[in-house]
Design an enzyme around this catalytic site. Structure first.
Site: not given
Length: 139
Positions: A92, A104
């Site tokens: 998260e 990411y």
């Protein structure tokens, strides 16, 4: 790095969501499923249980960002998770943390969902997933 060192660097990197304290780091590190990866000026905590892994937190000193430290740690996380038997990883990230989301995505993570108000009344979390086995599709 000691729990105190982890907490000090985490506090330099996060204000919202709040940084974790040394007791929280010590408690996490006591778990056999949690692992820490570190570089000078950065660290990552991950957890691998059964066939899933979770990237718990990543911190790189503000003045050391954009030098590949975070990417190296994320890549090491994937390799460590694979060695521990994980087939897929999750994380998260705060919806307003655009630089982290870009990091990411560049490492192969894909959007997998959203957790409304995960970090409080005004901040959602973006859920991202990473397939860890050859031939897997993300998403």
């Amino acid at each position: 790095m000691t729990p105190g060192q982890l907490a000090a660097l985490h506090a330099r990197c996060f204000t919202h969501p709040r940084p974790w304290n040394s007791a929280e780091f010590a408690s996490l590190l006591d778990s056999p499923h949690v692992f820490a990866l570190s570089r000078p000026r950065g660290f990552l905590l991950g957890r691998a249980v059964a066939d899933q892994a979770e990237l718990l937190t990543l911190a790189v000193a503000p003045d050391a960002r954009r030098q590949g430290i975070g990417r190296d740690l994320v890549d090491d996380f994937a390799a460590t998770s694979r060695r521990r038997g994980a087939l897929r990883a999750f994380l998260e990230v705060a919806a307003d943390n655009i630089p982290a989301q870009a990091l990411y995505r560049a490492a192969g993570w894909q959007h997998a969902g959203r957790r409304r108000r995960y970090y409080g009344a005004d901040l959602d979390a973006v859920v991202m997933a990473l397939p860890l086995q050859p031939g897997q599709q993300g998403g």
